[in-house]
Design a protein around this motif. Structure first.
Motif, PDB file in Angstrom:
ATOM      1  N   ALA A 219       0.774  -1.332   0.129  1.00 20.54           N
ATOM      2  CA  ALA A 219       0.212  -0.054   0.047  1.00 20.54           C
ATOM      3  C   ALA A 219       0.854   1.362  -0.182  1.00 20.54           C
ATOM      4  O   ALA A 219       0.418   2.229  -0.614  1.00 20.54           O
ATOM      5  N   GLU A 220       2.206   1.214   0.877  1.00 16.98           N
ATOM      6  CA  GLU A 220       2.802   2.515   0.971  1.00 16.98           C
ATOM      7  C   GLU A 220       3.540   2.522  -0.728  1.00 16.98           C
ATOM      8  O   GLU A 220       3.645   3.728  -0.976  1.00 16.98           O
ATOM      9  N   ILE A 221       3.926   1.524  -1.469  1.00 20.22           N
ATOM     10  CA  ILE A 221       4.347   1.837  -2.575  1.00 20.22           C
ATOM     11  C   ILE A 221       3.437   2.314  -3.718  1.00 20.22           C
ATOM     12  O   ILE A 221       3.782   3.270  -4.318  1.00 20.22           O
ATOM     13  N   ILE A 222       2.196   1.871  -3.799  1.00 21.84           N
ATOM     14  CA  ILE A 222       1.052   2.271  -4.458  1.00 21.84           C
ATOM     15  C   ILE A 222       0.824   3.780  -4.082  1.00 21.84           C
ATOM     16  O   ILE A 222       0.612   4.711  -5.096  1.00 21.84           O
ATOM     17  N   LEU A 223       0.721   4.208  -2.800  1.00 20.31           N
ATOM     18  CA  LEU A 223       0.262   5.530  -2.409  1.00 20.31           C
ATOM     19  C   LEU A 223       1.310   6.410  -2.749  1.00 20.31           C
ATOM     20  O   LEU A 223       1.038   7.517  -3.255  1.00 20.31           O
ATOM     21  N   ALA A 224       2.696   6.001  -2.745  1.00 22.70           N
ATOM     22  CA  ALA A 224       3.682   7.112  -3.486  1.00 22.70           C
ATOM     23  C   ALA A 224       3.669   7.268  -4.990  1.00 22.70           C
ATOM     24  O   ALA A 224       3.853   8.383  -5.323  1.00 22.70           O
ATOM     25  N   ILE A 225       3.348   6.223  -5.531  1.00 25.22           N
ATOM     26  CA  ILE A 225       3.271   6.370  -7.107  1.00 25.22           C
ATOM     27  C   ILE A 225       1.882   7.176  -7.265  1.00 25.22           C
ATOM     28  O   ILE A 225       1.931   8.250  -8.271  1.00 25.22           O
ATOM     29  N   LEU A 226       0.909   6.868  -6.566  1.00 25.61           N
ATOM     30  CA  LEU A 226      -0.469   7.699  -6.643  1.00 25.61           C
ATOM     31  C   LEU A 226      -0.293   9.234  -6.440  1.00 25.61           C
ATOM     32  O   LEU A 226      -0.559   9.986  -7.342  1.00 25.61           O
ATOM     33  N   ASN A 227       0.275   9.483  -5.361  1.00 27.37           N
ATOM     34  CA  ASN A 227       0.488  11.012  -4.994  1.00 27.37           C
ATOM     35  C   ASN A 227       1.439  11.714  -6.042  1.00 27.37           C
ATOM     36  O   ASN A 227       1.302  13.070  -6.106  1.00 27.37           O
ATOM     37  N   ASP A 228       2.173  11.044  -6.888  1.00 28.82           N
ATOM     38  CA  ASP A 228       3.150  11.689  -7.389  1.00 28.82           C
ATOM     39  C   ASP A 228       2.548  11.642  -8.981  1.00 28.82           C
ATOM     40  O   ASP A 228       2.381  12.664  -9.521  1.00 28.82           O
ATOM     41  N   ALA A 229       1.761  10.622  -9.443  1.00 26.22           N
ATOM     42  CA  ALA A 229       1.239  10.478 -10.688  1.00 26.22           C
ATOM     43  C   ALA A 229       0.065  11.485 -10.720  1.00 26.22           C
ATOM     44  O   ALA A 229      -0.288  12.145 -11.789  1.00 26.22           O
ATOM     45  N   TRP A 230      -0.647  11.762  -9.785  1.00 29.38           N
ATOM     46  CA  TRP A 230      -1.950  12.520  -9.957  1.00 29.38           C
ATOM     47  C   TRP A 230      -1.746  13.864  -9.517  1.00 29.38           C
ATOM     48  O   TRP A 230      -2.852  14.643  -9.310  1.00 29.38           O
ATOM     49  N   ASP A 232      -0.899  16.718 -10.565  1.00 31.00           N
ATOM     50  CA  ASP A 232      -0.912  17.834 -11.278  1.00 31.00           C
ATOM     51  C   ASP A 232      -2.538  17.543 -11.636  1.00 31.00           C
ATOM     52  O   ASP A 232      -2.811  18.703 -12.605  1.00 31.00           O
ATOM     53  N   ASN A 233      -3.064  16.488 -11.530  1.00 33.96           N
ATOM     54  CA  ASN A 233      -4.491  16.567 -11.962  1.00 33.96           C
ATOM     55  C   ASN A 233      -5.452  17.526 -11.285  1.00 33.96           C
ATOM     56  O   ASN A 233      -5.474  17.819 -10.181  1.00 33.96           O
TER      57      ASN A 233
END
Length: 385
Positions: A219-230, A232-233
């Motif tokens: 979950a920590e890995i996914i959260l880190a990617i999510l908060n970076d990827a999104w 600028d949305n």
């Protein structure tokens, strides 16, 4: 239908809270496509003690009444993290929200929206967005297309006439959110298959299943990617640890290793895709209650889920790769691997992707490339206060 004078008042007791929850079941109970949520889940969502979102937010709930009978409800709320976001991304200073909206008639709708607006003005807000119930990560937007079929897990469903009532209150479209559906029993077009095959030959790419036994780390890995990827949305608000903890408890029973993928490039996690079997399918017949035997049916389903639909609620690729061909290649690889698992292991015949912002060109292009079609549209409205 009650015919006496209308009154609006804040929720202030346990009895009020019960009425706030129950009105949705009365007003939507005859809609064959509405999926009644579990009452305990609704109660947890609106409770500051049980919803981690309240660690950076506050809310006030209102009831509309006639002749002592509840005829509507609404929440007015402020997300303090949303206030810190850049205005060009939709939120920012002065942005308040309303949601959890239900109304028996237009007069009740107008009065409820007015009450929410007054509360937001009193808190210094200069713009209202709605419906957003409660977090942007929960059930944002009003359903304006797709009333002829039931929503999938974690998506809202609203009467068609709400659109006219909200627009009559002076609200204009701020953003449209789309969901796409596709037949997952069919292979993807040849071009997509070639892109996936090329990725499989690239030794620098590894697309792996998650390991549920390491839930917190994954979950920590996914959260880190999510908060970076999104980041600028439009509408982005970062997910916080208290929210992640609550979401984890809620969704952990729906986590299956082969339906959630993490893509690594040179050993670094750079993309993810979360897919959930459609919990709404077993929930719908329970009519909002696990008693007397609903808990047993749901537990049995969770142990060996079979679902017609699998939904992709979240995916992301780190920002530095988003303009590259690698981003779409990783997305196609994850979609294909999950498609196979959804069909072979969970009996799925239909996939749903979204929500996706209507101006997210990259994601809409991916959805088009795999021959999916728009099946539901949601609108978040805004109005200056």
């Amino acid at each position: 239908m009650p015919s006496g004078p209308l009154s609006i008042r804040p929720v202030s007791s346990k009895r009020d809270t019960k009425q706030f929850i129950e009105i949705a079941y009365r007003l939507n109970g005859n809609d064959p496509h509405w999926v009644p949520p579990l009452r305990d889940e609704v109660a947890a969502t609106i409770s500051p003690k049980k919803n981690g979102w309240f660690s950076h937010a506050e809310a006030q709930y209102f009831l509309a009444e006639r002749d002592g009978e509840t005829v509507g409800r609404i929440s007015a709320h402020i997300d303090f993290l949303a206030l810190e976001m850049p205005p060009e991304q939709g939120f920012g200073p002065g942005t308040g929200f309303w949601g959890l909206f239900e109304a028996e008639d237009q007069n009740a709708a107008k009065a409820l929206i007015n009450a929410a607006e007054d509360w937001l003005r009193g808190k210094g807000m200069t713009k209202a967005l709605g419906p957003v119930s409660l977090s942007i990560w929960e059930e944002p937007g009003l359903l304006v297309k797709g009333h002829d079929h039931s929503p999938t897990v974690l998506m809202g469903h609203h009467p068609a006439h709400y659109q006219a009532w909200i627009e009559a209150a002076g609200y204009k479209e701020a953003k449209k959110l789309l969901t796409y559906e596709l037949d997952v029993t069919q292979q993807f077009p040849p071009l997509v298959q070639r892109i996936v095959a090329a990725g499989e030959k690239n030794e620098r790419i590894n697309v792996r299943m998650v390991d549920k036994s390491k839930f917190d780390q994954e979950a920590e890995i996914i959260l880190a990617i999510l908060n970076d990827a999104w980041s600028d949305n439009w509408g982005f608000v970062p997910l916080t640890p208290p929210e992640i903890a609550d979401v984890g408890k809620k969704l952990k029973p729906l986590v299956f290793n082969d339906l959630i993928r993490i893509a690594e490039y040179d050993g670094e996690p750079v993309a993810f895709m979360v897919t959930l079997p459609d919990l709404n399918e077993p929930l719908k017949p329970l009519k909002g209650s696990l008693l007397p035997f609903g808990w047993a049916k749901l537990l049995l389903w969770l142990q060996r889920p079979k679902a017609r639909t699998a939904r992709v609620p979240l995916m992301g690729v780190v920002k530095r790769l988003q303009s590259s061909r690698m981003a779409s290649q990783l997305a196609f690889m994850m979609i294909e691997y999950i498609r196979r698992a959804a069909v072979e292991t969970y009996g799925a015949s239909r996939g749903e992707i979204g929500w996706i912002l209507d101006d997210n060109q990259g994601m809409n292009a991916i959805a088009s490339a795999i021959d999916s079609r728009i099946n539901r549209e949601y609108v978040i409205y805004q109005k200056p206060l």
